[in-house]
Design a protein around this motif. Structure first.
Motif, PDB file in Angstrom:
ATOM      1  N   GLN A 288     -66.144-128.795 -15.848  1.00 55.62           N
ATOM      2  CA  GLN A 288     -65.252-128.210 -16.857  1.00 55.62           C
ATOM      3  C   GLN A 288     -64.146-129.212 -17.138  1.00 55.62           C
ATOM      4  OE1 GLN A 288     -65.011-124.232 -14.634  1.00 55.62           O
ATOM      5  NE2 GLN A 288     -64.862-123.617 -16.765  1.00 55.62           N
TER       6      GLN A 288
ATOM      7  N   GLU B 242     -64.839-115.850 -16.638  1.00 58.41           N
ATOM      8  CA  GLU B 242     -65.658-116.716 -17.500  1.00 58.41           C
ATOM      9  C   GLU B 242     -66.195-115.955 -18.708  1.00 58.41           C
ATOM     10  OE1 GLU B 242     -68.497-118.044 -14.736  1.00 58.41           O
ATOM     11  OE2 GLU B 242     -69.191-119.725 -15.934  1.00 58.41           O
TER      12      GLU B 242
ATOM     13  N   SER C 237     -66.671-125.446 -20.328  1.00 59.99           N
ATOM     14  CA  SER C 237     -67.810-125.802 -19.472  1.00 59.99           C
ATOM     15  C   SER C 237     -68.578-126.946 -20.125  1.00 59.99           C
ATOM     16  CB  SER C 237     -68.732-124.592 -19.287  1.00 59.99           C
ATOM     17  OG  SER C 237     -68.021-123.536 -18.699  1.00 59.99           O
TER      18      SER C 237
ATOM     19  N   GLU D 231     -61.266-107.565 -18.008  1.00 62.03           N
ATOM     20  CA  GLU D 231     -60.316-106.550 -18.530  1.00 62.03           C
ATOM     21  C   GLU D 231     -60.232-106.654 -20.048  1.00 62.03           C
ATOM     22  OE1 GLU D 231     -59.008-109.215 -16.553  1.00 62.03           O
ATOM     23  OE2 GLU D 231     -59.776-108.206 -14.772  1.00 62.03           O
TER      24      GLU D 231
ATOM     25  N   TRP E  28     -60.884-125.366 -19.328  1.00 60.03           N
ATOM     26  CA  TRP E  28     -61.961-124.460 -18.925  1.00 60.03           C
ATOM     27  C   TRP E  28     -63.268-124.705 -19.635  1.00 60.03           C
ATOM     28  CZ3 TRP E  28     -60.969-122.426 -14.633  1.00 60.03           C
ATOM     29  CH2 TRP E  28     -59.648-122.152 -14.283  1.00 60.03           C
TER      30      TRP E  28
ATOM     31  N   GLY F  99     -56.074-117.940 -24.043  1.00 60.11           N
ATOM     32  CA  GLY F  99     -57.405-117.673 -23.495  1.00 60.11           C
ATOM     33  C   GLY F  99     -57.918-116.375 -24.094  1.00 60.11           C
ATOM     34  N   SER F 100     -57.427-115.252 -23.550  1.00 59.13           N
ATOM     35  CA  SER F 100     -57.831-113.928 -24.058  1.00 59.13           C
ATOM     36  C   SER F 100     -57.517-113.795 -25.545  1.00 59.13           C
ATOM     37  CB  SER F 100     -57.104-112.830 -23.282  1.00 59.13           C
ATOM     38  OG  SER F 100     -57.383-112.933 -21.907  1.00 59.13           O
TER      39      SER F 100
ATOM     40  N   ILE G  31     -63.501-123.050 -27.070  1.00 59.16           N
ATOM     41  CA  ILE G  31     -62.679-122.045 -27.777  1.00 59.16           C
ATOM     42  C   ILE G  31     -61.349-121.834 -27.068  1.00 59.16           C
ATOM     43  CG2 ILE G  31     -63.921-120.097 -26.691  1.00 59.16           C
ATOM     44  CD1 ILE G  31     -63.315-118.549 -29.356  1.00 59.16           C
ATOM     45  N   ALA G  32     -61.347-121.768 -25.728  1.00 61.80           N
ATOM     46  CA  ALA G  32     -60.105-121.489 -24.996  1.00 61.80           C
ATOM     47  C   ALA G  32     -59.112-122.637 -25.206  1.00 61.80           C
ATOM     48  CB  ALA G  32     -60.398-121.322 -23.509  1.00 61.80           C
TER      49      ALA G  32
ATOM     50  N   TRP H 139     -69.136-125.117 -25.529  1.00 63.57           N
ATOM     51  CA  TRP H 139     -68.447-124.187 -26.438  1.00 63.57           C
ATOM     52  C   TRP H 139     -66.953-124.325 -26.154  1.00 63.57           C
ATOM     53  CZ3 TRP H 139     -67.891-118.221 -25.534  1.00 63.57           C
ATOM     54  CH2 TRP H 139     -67.201-117.656 -26.628  1.00 63.57           C
TER      55      TRP H 139
HETATM   56  C1  LIG Z   1     -65.825-120.555 -14.825  1.00 59.88           C
HETATM   57  C2  LIG Z   1     -65.251-120.492 -16.206  1.00 59.88           C
HETATM   58  C3  LIG Z   1     -65.970-121.024 -17.281  1.00 59.88           C
HETATM   59  C4  LIG Z   1     -65.414-121.005 -18.565  1.00 59.88           C
HETATM   60  N1  LIG Z   1     -66.100-121.602 -19.592  1.00 59.88           N
HETATM   61  C5  LIG Z   1     -65.507-121.721 -20.803  1.00 59.88           C
HETATM   62  C6  LIG Z   1     -66.148-122.436 -21.879  1.00 59.88           C
HETATM   63  O1  LIG Z   1     -67.275-122.906 -21.751  1.00 59.88           O
HETATM   64  N2  LIG Z   1     -65.483-122.592 -23.039  1.00 59.88           N
HETATM   65  C7  LIG Z   1     -64.240-122.078 -23.230  1.00 59.88           C
HETATM   66  O2  LIG Z   1     -63.682-122.276 -24.304  1.00 59.88           O
HETATM   67  N3  LIG Z   1     -63.625-121.367 -22.250  1.00 59.88           N
HETATM   68  C8  LIG Z   1     -64.224-121.190 -21.050  1.00 59.88           C
HETATM   69  N4  LIG Z   1     -63.587-120.488 -20.051  1.00 59.88           N
HETATM   70  C9  LIG Z   1     -62.281-119.912 -20.328  1.00 59.88           C
HETATM   71  C10 LIG Z   1     -62.273-118.399 -20.321  1.00 59.88           C
HETATM   72  O3  LIG Z   1     -62.885-117.883 -21.480  1.00 59.88           O
HETATM   73  C11 LIG Z   1     -60.815-117.972 -20.197  1.00 59.88           C
HETATM   74  O4  LIG Z   1     -60.360-118.404 -18.921  1.00 59.88           O
HETATM   75  C12 LIG Z   1     -60.647-116.478 -20.318  1.00 59.88           C
HETATM   76  O5  LIG Z   1     -60.902-116.063 -21.642  1.00 59.88           O
HETATM   77  C13 LIG Z   1     -59.235-116.022 -19.928  1.00 59.88           C
HETATM   78  O6  LIG Z   1     -58.257-116.803 -20.532  1.00 59.88           O
HETATM   79  P1  LIG Z   1     -57.043-117.376 -19.642  1.00 59.88           P
HETATM   80  O7  LIG Z   1     -57.648-118.091 -18.502  1.00 59.88           O
HETATM   81  O8  LIG Z   1     -56.172-118.131 -20.547  1.00 59.88           O
HETATM   82  O9  LIG Z   1     -56.306-116.090 -19.082  1.00 59.88           O
HETATM   83  P2  LIG Z   1     -55.252-115.194 -19.908  1.00 59.88           P
HETATM   84  O10 LIG Z   1     -55.806-114.866 -21.233  1.00 59.88           O
HETATM   85  O11 LIG Z   1     -53.921-115.834 -19.846  1.00 59.88           O
HETATM   86  O12 LIG Z   1     -55.251-113.868 -19.050  1.00 59.88           O
HETATM   87  C14 LIG Z   1     -54.461-113.714 -17.851  1.00 59.88           C
HETATM   88  C15 LIG Z   1     -54.525-112.252 -17.417  1.00 59.88           C
HETATM   89  O13 LIG Z   1     -53.957-111.408 -18.419  1.00 59.88           O
HETATM   90  C16 LIG Z   1     -54.893-110.402 -18.832  1.00 59.88           C
HETATM   91  N5  LIG Z   1     -54.747-110.212 -20.286  1.00 59.88           N
HETATM   92  C17 LIG Z   1     -54.622-111.173 -21.218  1.00 59.88           C
HETATM   93  N6  LIG Z   1     -54.497-110.639 -22.433  1.00 59.88           N
HETATM   94  C18 LIG Z   1     -54.559-109.303 -22.291  1.00 59.88           C
HETATM   95  C19 LIG Z   1     -54.510-108.192 -23.181  1.00 59.88           C
HETATM   96  N7  LIG Z   1     -54.370-108.368 -24.500  1.00 59.88           N
HETATM   97  N8  LIG Z   1     -54.595-106.955 -22.669  1.00 59.88           N
HETATM   98  C20 LIG Z   1     -54.763-106.776 -21.328  1.00 59.88           C
HETATM   99  N9  LIG Z   1     -54.842-107.781 -20.441  1.00 59.88           N
HETATM  100  C21 LIG Z   1     -54.733-109.032 -20.909  1.00 59.88           C
HETATM  101  C22 LIG Z   1     -56.265-110.973 -18.462  1.00 59.88           C
HETATM  102  O14 LIG Z   1     -57.216-109.930 -18.241  1.00 59.88           O
HETATM  103  C23 LIG Z   1     -55.959-111.762 -17.199  1.00 59.88           C
HETATM  104  O15 LIG Z   1     -55.991-110.910 -16.077  1.00 59.88           O
HETATM  105  C24 LIG Z   1     -64.143-120.439 -18.768  1.00 59.88           C
HETATM  106  C25 LIG Z   1     -63.443-119.882 -17.689  1.00 59.88           C
HETATM  107  C26 LIG Z   1     -63.981-119.901 -16.425  1.00 59.88           C
HETATM  108  C27 LIG Z   1     -63.200-119.307 -15.278  1.00 59.88           C
END
Ligand SMILES: Cc1cc2nc3c(=O)[nH]c(=O)nc-3n(C[C@H](O)[C@H](O)[C@H](O)COP(=O)(O)OP(=O)(O)OC[C@H]3O[C@@H](n4cnc5c(N)ncnc54)[C@H](O)[C@@H]3O)c2cc1C
Length: 401
Positions: free
Chosen positions: A232, A386, A181, A391, A179, A141-142, A135-136, A133
């Protein structure tokens, strides 16, 4: 066989599948997971001689890869069985459990796209394709998951990966994050990317992308703290041309597609991380009965016993919410995202807390790589990020209250 599972009324078939899965987890996944965790170079995890491939072959041979998309089985029965299977697999090794579980990911989207060539190529009932999948994005990410927030439909936030319509084809350009997977090894990706930038992330589309399509490159896999057996890796798209029939859902239905994926993904994460919590608890219990201090096994010290009882309670509560949400999601036309998120957040936090307490019960040995619990702690840590940071997920779930 499982130390704490008190599920009532399992059928003989369910008991048999659980026993078979437990033995596979114990004999294949756990040793392979430990070996893969110790490899320095993440490229070795996916090398041709990696134990990952034997684990995948055995997973197929046991018929477990068919379970997720078995349409003959009654949905709540299947959901309960899957929850049991997921717990057992992750009890063995959660990184491998995720790797293998992603064989079931692509099929519903491929069927939604309806392209016969894709169905024939990737939905072989004996050996469904390894999926991922995507998407990130590197800069989002978020952002990509915050479907209830204003920013989700803000066109000034520019995506890193965009699909454009050219004649009767879609052309994808850009990048998905490191990221993803199974990103380096998937045969087929389900790519969630922007189609209509005027709607921000809400204007996305869901594409089925064979990973041998011209223009796709996958550099080195990611090196990371935990779940090291889970590959990943980032994916680059350089003028990747897809026929129209590879689109599973367009931007009109993107938000609903994302909500469905996130809900099932979060429910799956909850089921898996019950297994991690249980593994940590069981190791701590065994150790407490062996380790002698003050002339008796530390289990005989009341304080140690009460700490173990708290861990036992956390495992039980985690399993209860994971299974309840899984069966509810299966029985409903649309899963309740707030319940799926609640289960994911509760269980991943419990897995982290139980693994941390397991280290404490082991004392100094807890942080030694020779003992099993520091790996479980590292594996559990990543789960709180993940499939969405806990949050951010709370904000999405909270908006439904
Ligand atoms: C082990 C693992 C497996 C994964 N597998 C996949 C996968 O299969 N496919 C895929 O596409 N992705 C995957 N991911 C990615 C994962 O979905 C993202 O890492 C996650 O959504 C967070 O995005 P980011 O790392 O960019 O952090 P950011 O979004 O940059 O967040 C950084 C910090 O800011 C906070 N934050 C961000 N936005 C807000 C907001 N609006 N309000 C409050 N707090 C906020 C977050 O809580 C976090 O503490 C995986 C990640 C991990 C660790």
């Amino acid at each position: 066989m499982t130390t704490t599972d008190i599920e009532v009324g399992l059928t003989e078939e369910e008991e048999a599948v659980r026993t078979q899965t437990h033995e596979f987890a114990r004999d294949v996944l756990r040793p392979a997971g430990i070996a893969l965790d110790r490899l320095e170079n993440p490229e070795d995890v996916i090398a041709p001689d990696s134990p990952l491939w034997n684990a995948l072959d055995q997973y197929h041979a046991l018929g477990l890869s068919r379970l997720m998309n078995d349409d003959e089985m009654e949905p709540t029965k299947k959901a309960r069985l899957l929850a049991i299977v997921n717990e057992e697999l992750a009890w063995g090794d959660v990184g491998l459990a995720i790797t293998l579980g992603l064989t079931g990911l692509a099929e519903p989207w491929i069927r939604a796209a309806g392209d016969e060539g894709l169905i024939k190529r990737f939905c072989n009932p004996e050996r469904p394709a390894l999926g991922c999948w995507a998407i990130a994005e590197p800069n989002h990410g978020s952002d990509t998951l915050s479907l209830t927030e204003k920013s989700f439909s803000d066109p000034s936030i520019k995506a890193d990966c965009v699909a454009t319509k050219e004649g009767d084809e879609y052309v994808i350009n850009g990048q998905k994050a490191a990221w993803v997977s199974n990103g380096s090894i998937a045969e087929v990706a389900i790519v969630f990317c922007t189609m209509d930038p005027s709607q921000g992330f809400k204007g996305g589309g869901i594409f089925v992308v064979p990973m041998d399509t011209k223009g796709i490159t996958r550099p080195k896999p990611l090196d990371k703290l935990g779940q090291r057996s889970l590959n990943q890796g980032e994916i680059f798209f350089d003028n990747v041309r897809l026929p129209e029939s590879y689109l599973a859902l367009g931007s009109d239905f993107y938000a609903i597609g994302l909500q469905t994926m996130l809900s099932h993904g979060n429910s799956g994460m909850a089921q898996l991380f019950v297994g991690v919590a249980r593994a940590a608890y069981e190791h701590a219990l065994d150790y407490a009965k062996e380790r002698v201090q003050g002339g008796v096994a530390i289990f005989e010290h009341q304080h140690v016993r009460s700490r173990l009882f708290k861990m036992f309670t956390q495992v039980e509560a985690a399993r209860a919410i994971a299974r309840r949400v899984a069966t509810h999601a299966a029985a409903s036309p649309m899963p309740n995202i707030e319940h799926c998120i609640a289960a994911k957040i509760f269980v991943t936090q419990a897995a982290f807390d139980v693994a941390s307490e397991a280290i404490q019960i082991y004392g100094g040995s807890g942080v030694a790589r020779e003992f099993p619990v520091e790996k479980l702690f590292r594996d559990a840590r990543a789960s709180m990020i993940e499939d969405g940071c806990n949050e951010m997920l709370s904000i999405v779930g909270g908006s439904k209250l």
